[in-house]
Design a protein around this motif. Structure first.
Motif, PDB file in Angstrom:
ATOM      1  N   GLU A  57       0.828  -1.207   0.000  1.00  0.00           N
ATOM      2  CA  GLU A  57       0.000   0.000   0.000  1.00  0.00           C
ATOM      3  C   GLU A  57       0.862   1.256   0.000  1.00  0.00           C
ATOM      4  O   GLU A  57       0.538   2.245  -0.673  1.00  0.00           O
ATOM      5  N   ALA A  58       1.981   1.186   0.732  1.00  0.00           N
ATOM      6  CA  ALA A  58       2.874   2.348   0.792  1.00  0.00           C
ATOM      7  C   ALA A  58       3.502   2.637  -0.563  1.00  0.00           C
ATOM      8  O   ALA A  58       3.919   3.768  -0.827  1.00  0.00           O
ATOM      9  N   VAL A  59       3.588   1.615  -1.426  1.00  0.00           N
ATOM     10  CA  VAL A  59       4.111   1.863  -2.780  1.00  0.00           C
ATOM     11  C   VAL A  59       2.986   2.278  -3.718  1.00  0.00           C
ATOM     12  O   VAL A  59       3.135   3.210  -4.513  1.00  0.00           O
ATOM     13  N   VAL A  60       1.842   1.590  -3.595  1.00  0.00           N
ATOM     14  CA  VAL A  60       0.748   1.830  -4.537  1.00  0.00           C
ATOM     15  C   VAL A  60       0.189   3.249  -4.397  1.00  0.00           C
ATOM     16  O   VAL A  60      -0.055   3.919  -5.401  1.00  0.00           O
ATOM     17  N   LEU A  61       0.004   3.713  -3.158  1.00  0.00           N
ATOM     18  CA  LEU A  61      -0.631   5.027  -2.971  1.00  0.00           C
ATOM     19  C   LEU A  61       0.147   6.165  -3.640  1.00  0.00           C
ATOM     20  O   LEU A  61      -0.450   6.924  -4.415  1.00  0.00           O
ATOM     21  N   PHE A 113      -2.844  11.089  -0.082  1.00  0.00           N
ATOM     22  CA  PHE A 113      -2.339  11.090   1.286  1.00  0.00           C
ATOM     23  C   PHE A 113      -3.170  11.987   2.176  1.00  0.00           C
ATOM     24  O   PHE A 113      -2.782  13.107   2.511  1.00  0.00           O
ATOM     25  N   LYS A 114      -4.349  11.481   2.540  1.00  0.00           N
ATOM     26  CA  LYS A 114      -5.199  12.198   3.483  1.00  0.00           C
ATOM     27  C   LYS A 114      -5.291  11.328   4.728  1.00  0.00           C
ATOM     28  O   LYS A 114      -5.437  10.109   4.605  1.00  0.00           O
ATOM     29  N   PRO A 115      -5.218  11.950   5.914  1.00  0.00           N
ATOM     30  CA  PRO A 115      -5.215  11.140   7.145  1.00  0.00           C
ATOM     31  C   PRO A 115      -6.405  10.187   7.206  1.00  0.00           C
ATOM     32  O   PRO A 115      -6.262   9.028   7.612  1.00  0.00           O
ATOM     33  N   GLY A 116      -7.583  10.673   6.769  1.00  0.00           N
ATOM     34  CA  GLY A 116      -8.778   9.823   6.815  1.00  0.00           C
ATOM     35  C   GLY A 116      -8.613   8.587   5.962  1.00  0.00           C
ATOM     36  O   GLY A 116      -8.903   7.472   6.392  1.00  0.00           O
ATOM     37  N   ALA A 138     -15.579   8.658   0.357  1.00  0.00           N
ATOM     38  CA  ALA A 138     -16.075   9.765   1.166  1.00  0.00           C
ATOM     39  C   ALA A 138     -14.943  10.698   1.565  1.00  0.00           C
ATOM     40  O   ALA A 138     -15.069  11.924   1.474  1.00  0.00           O
ATOM     41  N   PHE A 139     -13.809  10.122   1.984  1.00  0.00           N
ATOM     42  CA  PHE A 139     -12.684  10.967   2.389  1.00  0.00           C
ATOM     43  C   PHE A 139     -12.095  11.701   1.192  1.00  0.00           C
ATOM     44  O   PHE A 139     -11.705  12.863   1.294  1.00  0.00           O
ATOM     45  N   LEU A 140     -12.041  11.012   0.034  1.00  0.00           N
ATOM     46  CA  LEU A 140     -11.444  11.650  -1.145  1.00  0.00           C
ATOM     47  C   LEU A 140     -12.295  12.811  -1.630  1.00  0.00           C
ATOM     48  O   LEU A 140     -11.787  13.799  -2.145  1.00  0.00           O
ATOM     49  N   VAL A 164      -7.431   2.700   5.099  1.00  0.00           N
ATOM     50  CA  VAL A 164      -6.514   1.672   4.590  1.00  0.00           C
ATOM     51  C   VAL A 164      -6.046   0.783   5.736  1.00  0.00           C
ATOM     52  O   VAL A 164      -6.015  -0.446   5.622  1.00  0.00           O
ATOM     53  N   LEU A 165      -5.728   1.412   6.867  1.00  0.00           N
ATOM     54  CA  LEU A 165      -5.283   0.643   8.031  1.00  0.00           C
ATOM     55  C   LEU A 165      -6.372  -0.329   8.494  1.00  0.00           C
ATOM     56  O   LEU A 165      -6.144  -1.538   8.602  1.00  0.00           O
ATOM     57  N   LEU A 166      -7.575   0.195   8.731  1.00  0.00           N
ATOM     58  CA  LEU A 166      -8.652  -0.651   9.264  1.00  0.00           C
ATOM     59  C   LEU A 166      -9.044  -1.749   8.275  1.00  0.00           C
ATOM     60  O   LEU A 166      -9.257  -2.903   8.652  1.00  0.00           O
ATOM     61  N   GLY A 167      -9.138  -1.367   6.988  1.00  0.00           N
ATOM     62  CA  GLY A 167      -9.525  -2.348   5.980  1.00  0.00           C
ATOM     63  C   GLY A 167      -8.497  -3.462   5.869  1.00  0.00           C
ATOM     64  O   GLY A 167      -8.855  -4.640   5.794  1.00  0.00           O
TER      65      GLY A 167
END
Lengths: 224, 228
Positions: free
Chosen positions: A113-117, A129-132, A186-188, A137-140
């Motif tokens: 994920e750190a590469v894909v984003l 790169f939005k905190p939300g 929603a966050f985006l 991503v973390l929870l999912g």
């Protein structure tokens, strides 16, 4: 309790060390993830607007597909080299094995994920790169890996092996995918927090329920 | 080979009679619905088959827990039987729902919570059967089947809730809501009678399937004996 944490950490460490030396898991996951993004680009090439509005969907499909690759590989390594038998013979709690493998898998997911984003942000000129979004991503990923680790331990013991994992896993992680895609969108698009919170709660609920469930049934999966 | 138990024979007969009565009630006793017309009659068996589908998955999850606790092969047969029956009944519910949806919503299928959940439930339990197929050791097959049935049963309500967060157009018959329609007493009687009838059908089929499972196991055991 300390013995539990030591065993858990030892398993995570073993997975990471093996990966640093062979690099076979992460390299295949990463290349595959980038390929999925490319395939989506070709599939949606005609409609630029559609591509913009399905960002969250493309991201989560990418994570889910690359994730199964990693989950399969990580369990197959244990099985093929008889490592699983060694782990089971070791005088450690079985749940330490489960959590050790799950944390290892989660770590690999995070790297992908750190590469894909950033790559996605760069290619499509958006800022992911939005905190939300990172929270989603973390929870999912936690929910996905919690179920995925358990099911990959099951799939690896069957005759059909790798083929079976996605078939077993995807119908069960649909709540994660739905909630994650909606919350990410929603966050985006900057919705109100009140509209987003049900999805976050759903993700949290799923994570808690399935970590607890996997913890309870893992013994039955690895029992010989 | 044991003869068919007496109670099962009686249950067979009662089920057939009830089923015929239910068909009769649906076509001749229940009044014609004013807005939807004849196609509304599919509703009685549609809800009843969906009910049997969900009942079976509940039974499978309970049998899964019972198997893991007791380690008794009998519960494995119960779980497998329930899933097989429910898979078929849930499919009937989906098809009959489509038949109703075409004239009422103007489409065979829509990605609505109940429909989507129904499709996913079918996939979960198809995966259950595929999982069992891939395992040769009967004891391990039983264990994995039990675990997967439990996980599936936990995940399905979450799937429903997650899709429910979108809006729904499915009629709500029990309880209230904008899309609800009122049933006349004769309709309600037919509806409840259908539910009861299909519960009997389920019990009867489940019994037969469990019996079949046990006989299959005996055949396996006898085969092994011959080979020795």
């Amino acid at each position: 309790m300390r013995a539990f944490w030591r065993a858990l950490w030892a398993i995570v460490w073993k997975d990471l060390a093996a990966e640093v030396r062979s690099r076979e898991l992460l390299s295949s996951m990463l290349v595959f993830a980038l390929l999925v993004i490319l395939v989506f680009d070709f599939a949606l090439v005609l409609d630029v607007k559609a591509r913009h509005s399905v960002t969250a969907g493309v991201l989560w499909v990418t994570f889910a597909f690359a994730g199964t690759l990693g989950l399969n590989r990580s369990m197959a390594q244990e099985k093929d080299r008889g490592c699983m038998d060694g782990l089971l013979l070791a005088p450690v709690d079985r749940s330490a094995i489960y959590f050790g493998k799950a944390i290892g898998n989660l770590f690999f997911m995070f790297i992908v994920e750190a590469v894909v984003l950033p790559v996605y942000s760069l290619l499509y000129n958006t800022n992911l790169f939005k905190p939300g979004l990172l929270l989603v991503v973390l929870l999912g990923s936690v929910g996905y890996v919690a179920v995925g680790t358990l099911l990959s331990a099951m799939a690896v013991q069957t005759r059909t092996r790798d083929v079976l994992l996605p078939i077993l896993l995807f119908p069960l992680v649909i709540p994660v995918l739905i909630a994650a895609v909606n919350a990410s969108t929603a966050f985006l698009q900057g919705w109100e927090l009140a509209e987003i919170s049900p999805w976050i709660n759903l993700l949290l609920g799923y994570d808690v329920i399935f970590i607890a469930g996997a913890f309870m049934v893992f013994d039955y999966i690895v029992e010989e | 080979m044991q003869p068919k138990p007496r109670t099962l024979q009686i249950l067979d007969l009662v089920t057939v009679l009830f089923f015929l009565a239910a068909v009769g009630m649906v076509f001749f006793y229940a009044p014609l619905e004013a807005v939807m017309g004849q196609v509304q009659r599919v509703f009685y068996f549609h809800v009843a088959t969906a009910w049997v589908g969900m009942l079976g998955f509940l039974v499978a999850a309970i049998a899964g827990v019972a198997y893991l606790v007791k380690q008794d092969r009998k519960w494995d047969i119960v779980g497998l039987s329930a899933v097989e029956i429910s898979l078929v009944f849930f499919f009937i519910a989906i098809v009959s729902g489509s038949i109703w949806a075409k004239p009422s919503w103007g489409t065979w299928w829509t990605w609505e919570p109940r429909l989507t959940t129904a499709a996913i439930v079918e996939l979960v339990y198809a995966a259950y059967l595929l999982l069992r197929q891939g395992l040769e050791d009967p004891e391990r097959r039983a264990r994995f089947g039990a675990v997967y049935a439990i996980l599936g049963f936990i995940s399905v309500p979450l799937t429903f809730i997650s899709i429910r967060l979108f809006r729904t157009i499915h009629p709500v018959v029990v309880g209230s809501g904008a899309a609800a329609f009122d049933m006349s007493p004769a309709m309600l009687q037919t509806f409840l009678f259908s539910l009861w009838t299909f519960s009997l059908v389920f019990a009867d089929l489940l019994w037969h399937r469990i019996r079949l499972g046990r006989l299959a196991e005996r055949v396996e055991a006898l085969k092994l004996k011959i080979n020795d």
